[in-house]
Design a protein around this motif. Structure first.
Motif, PDB file in Angstrom:
ATOM      1  N   LEU A   1       0.833  -1.202   0.000  1.00 57.98           N
ATOM      2  CA  LEU A   1       0.000   0.000   0.000  1.00 57.98           C
ATOM      3  C   LEU A   1       0.868   1.252   0.000  1.00 57.98           C
ATOM      4  O   LEU A   1       0.588   2.211  -0.734  1.00 57.98           O
ATOM      5  CB  LEU A   1      -0.918  -0.010   1.217  1.00 57.98           C
ATOM      6  CG  LEU A   1      -1.801   1.241   1.415  1.00 57.98           C
ATOM      7  CD1 LEU A   1      -2.731   1.418   0.227  1.00 57.98           C
ATOM      8  CD2 LEU A   1      -2.581   1.154   2.717  1.00 57.98           C
ATOM      9  N   LEU A   2       1.926   1.246   0.794  1.00 55.94           N
ATOM     10  CA  LEU A   2       2.808   2.405   0.846  1.00 55.94           C
ATOM     11  C   LEU A   2       3.480   2.649  -0.500  1.00 55.94           C
ATOM     12  O   LEU A   2       3.632   3.797  -0.928  1.00 55.94           O
ATOM     13  CB  LEU A   2       3.875   2.207   1.931  1.00 55.94           C
ATOM     14  CG  LEU A   2       3.385   2.266   3.382  1.00 55.94           C
ATOM     15  CD1 LEU A   2       4.536   1.981   4.327  1.00 55.94           C
ATOM     16  CD2 LEU A   2       2.763   3.614   3.689  1.00 55.94           C
ATOM     17  N   ALA A   3       3.880   1.560  -1.168  1.00 55.29           N
ATOM     18  CA  ALA A   3       4.512   1.719  -2.482  1.00 55.29           C
ATOM     19  C   ALA A   3       3.529   2.277  -3.502  1.00 55.29           C
ATOM     20  O   ALA A   3       3.918   3.026  -4.411  1.00 55.29           O
ATOM     21  CB  ALA A   3       5.057   0.373  -2.953  1.00 55.29           C
ATOM     22  N   ARG A   4       2.243   1.928  -3.344  1.00 51.94           N
ATOM     23  CA  ARG A   4       1.239   2.385  -4.310  1.00 51.94           C
ATOM     24  C   ARG A   4       0.889   3.848  -4.098  1.00 51.94           C
ATOM     25  O   ARG A   4       0.698   4.598  -5.064  1.00 51.94           O
ATOM     26  CB  ARG A   4      -0.020   1.527  -4.197  1.00 51.94           C
ATOM     27  CG  ARG A   4      -1.098   1.860  -5.225  1.00 51.94           C
ATOM     28  CD  ARG A   4      -2.156   0.772  -5.265  1.00 51.94           C
ATOM     29  NE  ARG A   4      -2.799   0.617  -3.987  1.00 51.94           N
ATOM     30  CZ  ARG A   4      -3.837   1.325  -3.563  1.00 51.94           C
ATOM     31  NH1 ARG A   4      -4.328   2.284  -4.338  1.00 51.94           N
ATOM     32  NH2 ARG A   4      -4.378   1.109  -2.387  1.00 51.94           N
TER      33      ARG A   4
ATOM     34  N   PRO B   1      14.606  11.250  -3.206  1.00 51.10           N
ATOM     35  CA  PRO B   1      15.032   9.847  -3.392  1.00 51.10           C
ATOM     36  C   PRO B   1      15.332   9.137  -2.080  1.00 51.10           C
ATOM     37  O   PRO B   1      15.063   7.931  -1.950  1.00 51.10           O
ATOM     38  CB  PRO B   1      16.301   9.984  -4.249  1.00 51.10           C
ATOM     39  CG  PRO B   1      16.168  11.291  -4.928  1.00 51.10           C
ATOM     40  CD  PRO B   1      15.456  12.178  -3.955  1.00 51.10           C
ATOM     41  N   PHE B   2      15.858   9.862  -1.095  1.00 48.43           N
ATOM     42  CA  PHE B   2      16.179   9.237   0.185  1.00 48.43           C
ATOM     43  C   PHE B   2      14.917   8.979   1.004  1.00 48.43           C
ATOM     44  O   PHE B   2      14.766   7.924   1.629  1.00 48.43           O
ATOM     45  CB  PHE B   2      17.157  10.123   0.965  1.00 48.43           C
ATOM     46  CG  PHE B   2      18.437  10.402   0.239  1.00 48.43           C
ATOM     47  CD1 PHE B   2      19.460   9.471   0.214  1.00 48.43           C
ATOM     48  CD2 PHE B   2      18.599  11.589  -0.468  1.00 48.43           C
ATOM     49  CE1 PHE B   2      20.646   9.726  -0.464  1.00 48.43           C
ATOM     50  CE2 PHE B   2      19.776  11.858  -1.149  1.00 48.43           C
ATOM     51  CZ  PHE B   2      20.797  10.910  -1.161  1.00 48.43           C
ATOM     52  N   LEU B   3      13.989   9.932   1.000  1.00 49.08           N
ATOM     53  CA  LEU B   3      12.747   9.753   1.744  1.00 49.08           C
ATOM     54  C   LEU B   3      11.855   8.704   1.094  1.00 49.08           C
ATOM     55  O   LEU B   3      11.037   8.078   1.773  1.00 49.08           O
ATOM     56  CB  LEU B   3      12.006  11.090   1.847  1.00 49.08           C
ATOM     57  CG  LEU B   3      12.745  12.197   2.601  1.00 49.08           C
ATOM     58  CD1 LEU B   3      11.880  13.441   2.698  1.00 49.08           C
ATOM     59  CD2 LEU B   3      13.151  11.746   3.987  1.00 49.08           C
ATOM     60  N   ALA B   4      11.996   8.524  -0.230  1.00 53.31           N
ATOM     61  CA  ALA B   4      11.197   7.506  -0.914  1.00 53.31           C
ATOM     62  C   ALA B   4      11.522   6.099  -0.435  1.00 53.31           C
ATOM     63  O   ALA B   4      10.696   5.185  -0.561  1.00 53.31           O
ATOM     64  CB  ALA B   4      11.420   7.602  -2.427  1.00 53.31           C
ATOM     65  N   LEU B   5      12.707   5.913   0.132  1.00 56.17           N
ATOM     66  CA  LEU B   5      13.071   4.594   0.658  1.00 56.17           C
ATOM     67  C   LEU B   5      12.187   4.202   1.828  1.00 56.17           C
ATOM     68  O   LEU B   5      11.944   3.020   2.064  1.00 56.17           O
ATOM     69  CB  LEU B   5      14.538   4.594   1.090  1.00 56.17           C
ATOM     70  CG  LEU B   5      15.566   4.855  -0.026  1.00 56.17           C
ATOM     71  CD1 LEU B   5      16.966   4.936   0.548  1.00 56.17           C
ATOM     72  CD2 LEU B   5      15.492   3.760  -1.088  1.00 56.17           C
ATOM     73  N   PHE B   6      11.683   5.203   2.583  1.00 59.75           N
ATOM     74  CA  PHE B   6      10.774   4.915   3.690  1.00 59.75           C
ATOM     75  C   PHE B   6       9.463   4.327   3.192  1.00 59.75           C
ATOM     76  O   PHE B   6       8.750   3.660   3.950  1.00 59.75           O
ATOM     77  CB  PHE B   6      10.477   6.188   4.491  1.00 59.75           C
ATOM     78  CG  PHE B   6      11.630   6.683   5.310  1.00 59.75           C
ATOM     79  CD1 PHE B   6      11.871   6.178   6.578  1.00 59.75           C
ATOM     80  CD2 PHE B   6      12.475   7.654   4.821  1.00 59.75           C
ATOM     81  CE1 PHE B   6      12.933   6.637   7.344  1.00 59.75           C
ATOM     82  CE2 PHE B   6      13.538   8.121   5.571  1.00 59.75           C
ATOM     83  CZ  PHE B   6      13.770   7.611   6.839  1.00 59.75           C
ATOM     84  N   LEU B   7       9.129   4.588   1.933  1.00 64.28           N
ATOM     85  CA  LEU B   7       7.849   4.159   1.366  1.00 64.28           C
ATOM     86  C   LEU B   7       7.995   2.933   0.490  1.00 64.28           C
ATOM     87  O   LEU B   7       7.047   2.555  -0.205  1.00 64.28           O
ATOM     88  CB  LEU B   7       7.243   5.314   0.557  1.00 64.28           C
ATOM     89  CG  LEU B   7       7.048   6.618   1.336  1.00 64.28           C
ATOM     90  CD1 LEU B   7       6.595   7.739   0.403  1.00 64.28           C
ATOM     91  CD2 LEU B   7       6.041   6.434   2.462  1.00 64.28           C
ATOM     92  N   ASP B   8       9.176   2.332   0.493  1.00 63.64           N
ATOM     93  CA  ASP B   8       9.431   1.098  -0.246  1.00 63.64           C
ATOM     94  C   ASP B   8       9.184   1.259  -1.753  1.00 63.64           C
ATOM     95  O   ASP B   8       8.639   0.366  -2.404  1.00 63.64           O
ATOM     96  CB  ASP B   8       8.563  -0.049   0.302  1.00 63.64           C
ATOM     97  CG  ASP B   8       9.058  -1.421  -0.142  1.00 63.64           C
ATOM     98  OD1 ASP B   8      10.277  -1.615  -0.219  1.00 63.64           O
ATOM     99  OD2 ASP B   8       8.200  -2.290  -0.440  1.00 63.64           O
ATOM    100  N   LEU B   9       9.556   2.395  -2.307  1.00 62.94           N
ATOM    101  CA  LEU B   9       9.401   2.612  -3.738  1.00 62.94           C
ATOM    102  C   LEU B   9      10.535   1.943  -4.503  1.00 62.94           C
ATOM    103  O   LEU B   9      11.673   1.864  -4.026  1.00 62.94           O
ATOM    104  CB  LEU B   9       9.387   4.107  -4.055  1.00 62.94           C
ATOM    105  CG  LEU B   9       8.217   4.927  -3.515  1.00 62.94           C
ATOM    106  CD1 LEU B   9       8.299   6.361  -4.022  1.00 62.94           C
ATOM    107  CD2 LEU B   9       6.886   4.320  -3.900  1.00 62.94           C
ATOM    108  N   SER B  10      10.222   1.483  -5.685  1.00 63.22           N
ATOM    109  CA  SER B  10      11.217   0.859  -6.549  1.00 63.22           C
ATOM    110  C   SER B  10      12.151   1.929  -7.118  1.00 63.22           C
ATOM    111  O   SER B  10      11.811   3.120  -7.125  1.00 63.22           O
ATOM    112  CB  SER B  10      10.531   0.113  -7.685  1.00 63.22           C
ATOM    113  OG  SER B  10       9.852   1.029  -8.537  1.00 63.22           O
ATOM    114  N   PRO B  11      13.330   1.536  -7.620  1.00 65.15           N
ATOM    115  CA  PRO B  11      14.227   2.531  -8.228  1.00 65.15           C
ATOM    116  C   PRO B  11      13.577   3.310  -9.361  1.00 65.15           C
ATOM    117  O   PRO B  11      13.805   4.519  -9.509  1.00 65.15           O
ATOM    118  CB  PRO B  11      15.398   1.679  -8.722  1.00 65.15           C
ATOM    119  CG  PRO B  11      15.411   0.491  -7.809  1.00 65.15           C
ATOM    120  CD  PRO B  11      13.966   0.208  -7.515  1.00 65.15           C
TER     121      PRO B  11
END
Length: 219
Positions: free
Chosen positions: A43-46, A111-121
């Motif tokens: 859900l977080l990634a979406r 890009p660094f904060l996106a790691l908290f949301l489990d986003l793909s590269p």
């Protein structure tokens, strides 16, 4: 214009922390929302691109009320209004300084904060690209709200009310372009090009509108 840009950039970084405050607020938004929606990584990634864009919008609003208010308080605005430089270019220089101090750090931190949301590269790259293309439009639209409230007491409370409706199209197409890279419901390029067009439109219209608001407020 270069001297005005450097002056405003220096003041933005010196007064209130500038980049540090924007990034810190951005971090707070990105970390609080997952606590509210739960630990579901899918859900977080979406919804991650939407969270990052909302955080960027709210962080951009920080300090906008002082974009012209500080100059009005110390008398600098009167000099700018009566100076030889076109007022629209003055607005553009001040908005560019505000974006450099507040908007650009958000793009770098995304890009660094996106790691908290489990986003793909791929999603991280898409969100960063859309923020780089769209945050200047948020700042330029914010300049209109700041100009309209420059002569009002506690006008800073009205700036978000005026700016957020103007920023909705930028938010919609920014999130749509990032979502296209995440879930692939549609091609990435069309909403991204519309986002770039909105930024270019703001680049032309916002300085003129803000300059007219400043003249009307001082008239």
């Amino acid at each position: 214009m270069w001297a005005l840009y450097r002056r405003d950039l220096t003041l933005s970084l010196r007064v209130g922390g500038g980049a540090a405050v924007s990034v810190l607020f951005f971090l707070v938004v990105v970390t609080i929302v997952p606590l509210g929606v739960g630990p579901d990584l899918k859900l977080l990634a979406r919804i991650g691109p939407g969270i990052l864009w909302i955080g960027a919008l709210l962080a951009t609003l920080l300090g906008l009320e002082r974009l012209f208010q500080a100059d009005r308080d110390d008398g600098s605005l009167d000099l700018l209004l009566t100076g030889e430089a076109p007022l629209s270019l003055v607005v553009l220089a001040k908005a560019a300084a505000h974006w450099t101090a507040s908007g650009l750090p958000l793009v770098v931190a995304a890009p660094f904060l996106a790691l908290f949301l489990d986003l793909s590269p791929t999603a991280i790259g898409a969100v960063t690209l859309t923020l780089a293309a769209g945050t200047p439009a948020l700042t330029l639209m914010g300049a209109i709200g700041a100009a309209l409230t420059a002569g009002l007491r506690r006008g800073g409370l009205l700036v978000p009310v005026l700016v957020v409706p103007l920023a909705v199209p930028v938010l919609i197409f920014g999130v749509a372009a990032a979502d296209a890279a995440v879930t692939d419901p549609a091609p990435f390029l069309p909403p991204f090009l519309i986002l770039c067009a909105l930024t270019l439109f703001s680049l032309v219209i916002a300085p003129i509108a803000a300059a007219a608001a400043l003249r009307a407020g001082e008239g």
